[in-house]
Write an enzyme that holds these catalytic residues in place. Structure first.
Site, PDB file in Angstrom:
ATOM      1  N   ARG A   1      36.315  38.472  28.633  1.00  0.00           N
ATOM      2  CA  ARG A   1      35.798  38.533  30.015  1.00  0.00           C
ATOM      3  C   ARG A   1      35.846  37.121  30.583  1.00  0.00           C
ATOM      4  O   ARG A   1      34.857  36.387  30.572  1.00  0.00           O
ATOM      5  CB  ARG A   1      34.373  39.109  30.034  1.00  0.00           C
ATOM      6  CG  ARG A   1      34.379  40.595  29.741  1.00  0.00           C
ATOM      7  CD  ARG A   1      33.010  41.189  29.775  1.00  0.00           C
ATOM      8  NE  ARG A   1      32.456  41.311  31.121  1.00  0.00           N
ATOM      9  CZ  ARG A   1      31.212  41.708  31.363  1.00  0.00           C
ATOM     10  NH1 ARG A   1      30.398  42.003  30.369  1.00  0.00           N
ATOM     11  NH2 ARG A   1      30.765  41.806  32.590  1.00  0.00           N
TER      12      ARG A   1
ATOM     13  N   ASP B   1      32.175  51.398  34.214  1.00  0.00           N
ATOM     14  CA  ASP B   1      30.843  51.563  33.622  1.00  0.00           C
ATOM     15  C   ASP B   1      30.488  53.027  33.367  1.00  0.00           C
ATOM     16  O   ASP B   1      29.422  53.322  32.824  1.00  0.00           O
ATOM     17  CB  ASP B   1      29.767  50.910  34.509  1.00  0.00           C
ATOM     18  CG  ASP B   1      29.904  49.402  34.535  1.00  0.00           C
ATOM     19  OD1 ASP B   1      30.594  48.853  33.658  1.00  0.00           O
ATOM     20  OD2 ASP B   1      29.325  48.767  35.442  1.00  0.00           O
TER      21      ASP B   1
ATOM     22  N   ARG C   1      18.825  47.174  28.173  1.00  0.00           N
ATOM     23  CA  ARG C   1      19.283  46.162  29.146  1.00  0.00           C
ATOM     24  C   ARG C   1      19.579  46.803  30.490  1.00  0.00           C
ATOM     25  O   ARG C   1      19.516  46.136  31.519  1.00  0.00           O
ATOM     26  CB  ARG C   1      20.562  45.480  28.637  1.00  0.00           C
ATOM     27  CG  ARG C   1      20.330  44.570  27.465  1.00  0.00           C
ATOM     28  CD  ARG C   1      21.593  43.841  27.117  1.00  0.00           C
ATOM     29  NE  ARG C   1      22.100  43.097  28.271  1.00  0.00           N
ATOM     30  CZ  ARG C   1      23.213  42.400  28.290  1.00  0.00           C
ATOM     31  NH1 ARG C   1      23.953  42.339  27.208  1.00  0.00           N
ATOM     32  NH2 ARG C   1      23.601  41.760  29.371  1.00  0.00           N
TER      33      ARG C   1
ATOM     34  N   CYS D   1      32.235  38.594  24.442  1.00  0.00           N
ATOM     35  CA  CYS D   1      31.633  39.813  24.959  1.00  0.00           C
ATOM     36  C   CYS D   1      32.006  40.939  24.002  1.00  0.00           C
ATOM     37  O   CYS D   1      33.095  40.945  23.436  1.00  0.00           O
ATOM     38  CB  CYS D   1      32.172  40.106  26.352  1.00  0.00           C
ATOM     39  SG  CYS D   1      31.683  41.724  26.942  1.00  0.00           S
TER      40      CYS D   1
ATOM     41  N   LYS E   1      20.623  47.691  38.476  1.00  0.00           N
ATOM     42  CA  LYS E   1      20.608  46.427  37.716  1.00  0.00           C
ATOM     43  C   LYS E   1      21.687  45.477  38.244  1.00  0.00           C
ATOM     44  O   LYS E   1      21.421  44.309  38.490  1.00  0.00           O
ATOM     45  CB  LYS E   1      20.872  46.721  36.234  1.00  0.00           C
ATOM     46  CG  LYS E   1      21.306  45.502  35.421  1.00  0.00           C
ATOM     47  CD  LYS E   1      21.659  45.850  34.005  1.00  0.00           C
ATOM     48  CE  LYS E   1      23.061  46.298  33.755  1.00  0.00           C
ATOM     49  NZ  LYS E   1      24.084  45.223  33.654  1.00  0.00           N
ATOM     50  N   ASN E   2      22.887  45.997  38.422  1.00  0.00           N
ATOM     51  CA  ASN E   2      24.004  45.112  38.787  1.00  0.00           C
ATOM     52  C   ASN E   2      23.935  44.617  40.221  1.00  0.00           C
ATOM     53  O   ASN E   2      24.687  43.732  40.618  1.00  0.00           O
ATOM     54  CB  ASN E   2      25.340  45.803  38.514  1.00  0.00           C
ATOM     55  CG  ASN E   2      25.622  45.877  37.024  1.00  0.00           C
ATOM     56  OD1 ASN E   2      24.922  45.248  36.233  1.00  0.00           O
ATOM     57  ND2 ASN E   2      26.628  46.645  36.646  1.00  0.00           N
TER      58      ASN E   2
HETATM   59  N1  EPU Z   1      38.202  38.778  35.622  1.00  0.00           N
HETATM   60  C1  EPU Z   1      39.042  37.711  35.426  1.00  0.00           C
HETATM   61  N2  EPU Z   1      38.578  36.457  35.699  1.00  0.00           N
HETATM   62  C2  EPU Z   1      37.318  36.230  36.184  1.00  0.00           C
HETATM   63  C3  EPU Z   1      36.463  37.336  36.386  1.00  0.00           C
HETATM   64  C4  EPU Z   1      36.942  38.601  36.098  1.00  0.00           C
HETATM   65  O1  EPU Z   1      40.181  37.878  35.006  1.00  0.00           O
HETATM   66  O2  EPU Z   1      36.975  35.079  36.418  1.00  0.00           O
HETATM   67  C5  EPU Z   1      38.671  40.145  35.336  1.00  0.00           C
HETATM   68  C6  EPU Z   1      37.894  40.797  34.202  1.00  0.00           C
HETATM   69  O3  EPU Z   1      38.382  40.444  32.943  1.00  0.00           O
HETATM   70  C7  EPU Z   1      38.040  42.256  34.516  1.00  0.00           C
HETATM   71  C8  EPU Z   1      38.103  42.286  36.026  1.00  0.00           C
HETATM   72  O4  EPU Z   1      38.399  40.959  36.448  1.00  0.00           O
HETATM   73  O5  EPU Z   1      39.254  42.731  33.991  1.00  0.00           O
HETATM   74  C9  EPU Z   1      36.851  42.740  36.714  1.00  0.00           C
HETATM   75  O6  EPU Z   1      35.718  42.054  36.194  1.00  0.00           O
HETATM   76  P1  EPU Z   1      34.488  41.686  37.127  1.00  0.00           P
HETATM   77  O7  EPU Z   1      34.479  40.229  37.330  1.00  0.00           O
HETATM   78  O8  EPU Z   1      34.511  42.575  38.319  1.00  0.00           O
HETATM   79  O9  EPU Z   1      33.258  42.063  36.218  1.00  0.00           O
HETATM   80  P2  EPU Z   1      31.833  41.353  36.211  1.00  0.00           P
HETATM   81  O10 EPU Z   1      31.466  40.896  37.544  1.00  0.00           O
HETATM   82  O11 EPU Z   1      31.793  40.385  35.075  1.00  0.00           O
HETATM   83  C10 EPU Z   1      30.493  43.509  36.770  1.00  0.00           C
HETATM   84  C11 EPU Z   1      29.409  44.309  36.132  1.00  0.00           C
HETATM   85  C12 EPU Z   1      29.954  45.043  34.922  1.00  0.00           C
HETATM   86  C13 EPU Z   1      31.107  45.928  35.369  1.00  0.00           C
HETATM   87  C14 EPU Z   1      32.169  45.093  36.087  1.00  0.00           C
HETATM   88  C15 EPU Z   1      33.300  45.912  36.659  1.00  0.00           C
HETATM   89  C16 EPU Z   1      27.411  43.043  36.599  1.00  0.00           C
HETATM   90  C17 EPU Z   1      26.305  42.190  36.098  1.00  0.00           C
HETATM   91  N3  EPU Z   1      28.325  43.417  35.710  1.00  0.00           N
HETATM   92  O12 EPU Z   1      30.920  42.575  35.789  1.00  0.00           O
HETATM   93  O13 EPU Z   1      28.894  45.854  34.457  1.00  0.00           O
HETATM   94  O14 EPU Z   1      31.675  46.557  34.261  1.00  0.00           O
HETATM   95  O15 EPU Z   1      31.555  44.366  37.177  1.00  0.00           O
HETATM   96  O16 EPU Z   1      32.827  46.833  37.563  1.00  0.00           O
HETATM   97  O17 EPU Z   1      27.456  43.395  37.749  1.00  0.00           O
HETATM   98  C18 EPU Z   1      27.653  47.082  32.876  1.00  0.00           C
HETATM   99  O18 EPU Z   1      26.795  47.255  33.752  1.00  0.00           O
HETATM  100  O19 EPU Z   1      27.657  47.709  31.782  1.00  0.00           O
HETATM  101  C19 EPU Z   1      28.710  46.090  33.117  1.00  0.00           C
HETATM  102  C20 EPU Z   1      29.418  45.541  32.138  1.00  0.00           C
END
Ligand code: EPU
Length: 424
Positions: free
Chosen positions: A122, A307, A399, A117, A22-23
């Site tokens: 987030r 995750d 989801r 969230c 999915k991701n």
């Molecule tokens: N962060 C910031 N600022 C930003 C973006 C992220 O401070 O602008 C911080 C976040 O708060 C967090 C860290 O950076 O502490 C990492 O977050 P990341 O941006 O990597 O997460 P994401 O891209 O929003 C994806 C997955 C999540 C998974 C995370 C971490 C997708 C659609 N979602 O989220 O998946 O937990 O990476 O590996 O790819 C799930 O599948 O259940 C899920 C939540």
């Protein structure tokens, strides 16, 4: 609404195939927005609610999207709108992935702010910082991110992320594909989902180098061509299925999976006493007589994934001794703990660290969670709990897990999907 009714206490054994990730699928779908002609075919796309939501978003923007037998056909030649509306973004935060490609192709993107969230803050500041660095003006107006290219085109630049972010890396990559000159992204995420996005963009004609390293290099090109691409397996699904084997004392083989991408967690399974046998494209887990306590710390790839944190806590309720699970990515991602304790677990939580006292006999009851992985954790607990566990509000689970109850039932579980009405 629907719930899963689980008759616990059955050992799970057998072989099960993993679905597409999915991701990884979501950024691939977003990347199709960069292509202005032809039809893109994406294979191994899981049949999930989030994929339907992202498809709806693409259609809203003007794309033609069809889905059959895990293949998505997408044409984005006639995009007529560059605004991602609140109604869709609030259903799925990953909608933010349209920001970079829309900005790169049309010079303007408007994306509703995603809002809260279920597992804590987030932020999206890094996505916005990257767009600004590349030469966009970014403002927040009436709840929308308004990003506009200053001048004709985004410009290649060095982006230094202070924190590793999967989403911000993906967005920056997609925005940089058409930027003039060379963009370097430092402290880039190295998750397999980002590597896959790079490979797909290159298959369409992008020029991304140092793929899989934390310093990505993107040389801007003028356009991308439609292409056919196969998505990777879902590593979190594969690991969740292996955990179902371990928590019930069984032996499970998952196929269609690359063991190398699971190394951190497979090593942890070995510490619990499980035997792990890997082959090309498959992993077998054989449970020990008694699981041993094993601490984990969730961190960015290639370390233990956040995750899998909730599922690991479920597993540790059955392990001998006291174990500790720390989440360094999402400090508040612990909604599952009060629910596990309702099933009879003994878990304490302090800051971003859970302390699990095992082994505990769990007893089935009604439980509910507010996010995807927490729901998976409760299903795992239900497999080992005595009697009947009802996991309510499984739309979270739907989801991210394709036909999870069917897969688990094929391994010997007794899970039924039942419609119900909630009291109001
Ligand atoms: N962060 C910031 N600022 C930003 C973006 C992220 O401070 O602008 C911080 C976040 O708060 C967090 C860290 O950076 O502490 C990492 O977050 P990341 O941006 O990597 O997460 P994401 O891209 O929003 C994806 C997955 C999540 C998974 C995370 C971490 C997708 C659609 N979602 O989220 O998946 O937990 O990476 O590996 O790819 C799930 O599948 O259940 C899920 C939540």
């Amino acid at each position: 609404m629907e719930k899963l009714v689980i008759q616990g206490g059955r050992q799970l054994n057998g072989t099960v195939k993993t679905s597409g990730s999915k991701n990884s699928a979501l950024p691939l779908m977003a990347a199709t927005l960069l292509c202005n002609s032809g039809e893109i075919k994406l294979h191994r796309i899981p049949d999930l609610k989030d994929i339907q939501t992202f498809s709806k978003l693409l259609v809203y923007l003007g794309a033609e999207v069809s889905y059959q037998a895990n293949t998505l056909n997408i044409s984005t030649s006639n995009i007529r709108c560059v605004q991602a509306p609140y109604e869709l973004v609030k259903q799925m935060r990953a909608s933010i992935y349209v920001l970079g490609p829309l900005l790169a192709r049309f010079g303007h993107a408007s994306v509703s702010l995603p809002g809260g969230c279920a597992f804590g803050p987030r932020p999206i500041d890094l996505h916005l910082m990257a767009m600004e660095k590349l030469g966009a003006s970014v403002t927040i107006e009436k709840g929308f991110i308004e990003a506009k290219v200053k001048g004709n085109r985004l410009r290649g630049v060095q982006i230094d992320f202070p924190v590793t972010s999967v989403g911000a890396t993906g967005n920056a990559l997609m925005a940089a594909v058409f930027a003039e000159g060379i963009t370097t992204i430092n402290n880039a995420a190295v998750e397999p989902e980002i590597v896959t996005l790079c490979c797909f963009l290159n298959a369409m004609g992008a020029n991304i180098r140092k793929i899989g390293t934390p310093s990505l290099e993107i040389e801007g090109v003028d356009n991308l061509n439609a292409s056919e691409f196969t998505n990777i397996f879902d590593r979190i699904e594969a690991l969740t299925l292996l955990t179902a084997g371990a928590i019930t004392g069984g032996s499970i083989t998952v196929t269609g999976a690359d063991p190398a991408q699971l190394a951190a967690v497979l090593g942890k399974f070995e510490q619990t006493g499980c035997r792990i046998i890997t082959d090309t494209g498959s992993i077998t887990l054989e449970s020990p007589d008694m699981l041993l306590r094993t601490d984990v710390i969730a961190n960015p790839y290639p370390l233990f994934p956040t995750d899998m944190q909730a599922q690991w806590i479920a597993l540790m309720t059955q392990a001998e001794g006291v174990s500790h699970v720390i989440d360094k990515i999402y400090h508040e991602r612990f909604n599952h703990i009060p629910e596990l304790n309702r099933l009879g677990a003994h878990i304490e939580i302090r800051d971003n660290e859970a302390t699990i006292h095992g082994p505990r006999k769990l007893t089935g009851t009604k439980v509910m969670s507010t996010d995807l992985r927490a729901s998976a954790c409760l299903v795992l607990a239900g497999l080992v709990a005595q009697g009947v566990t009802e996991v309510l509000r499984i739309y979270h689970l739907d989801r991210g897990y394709e036909r999870i109850e069917k897969k688990l039932n094929s391994l010997g579980a007794a899970i039924e999907r039942v419609s119900y009405q909630e009291f109001v």
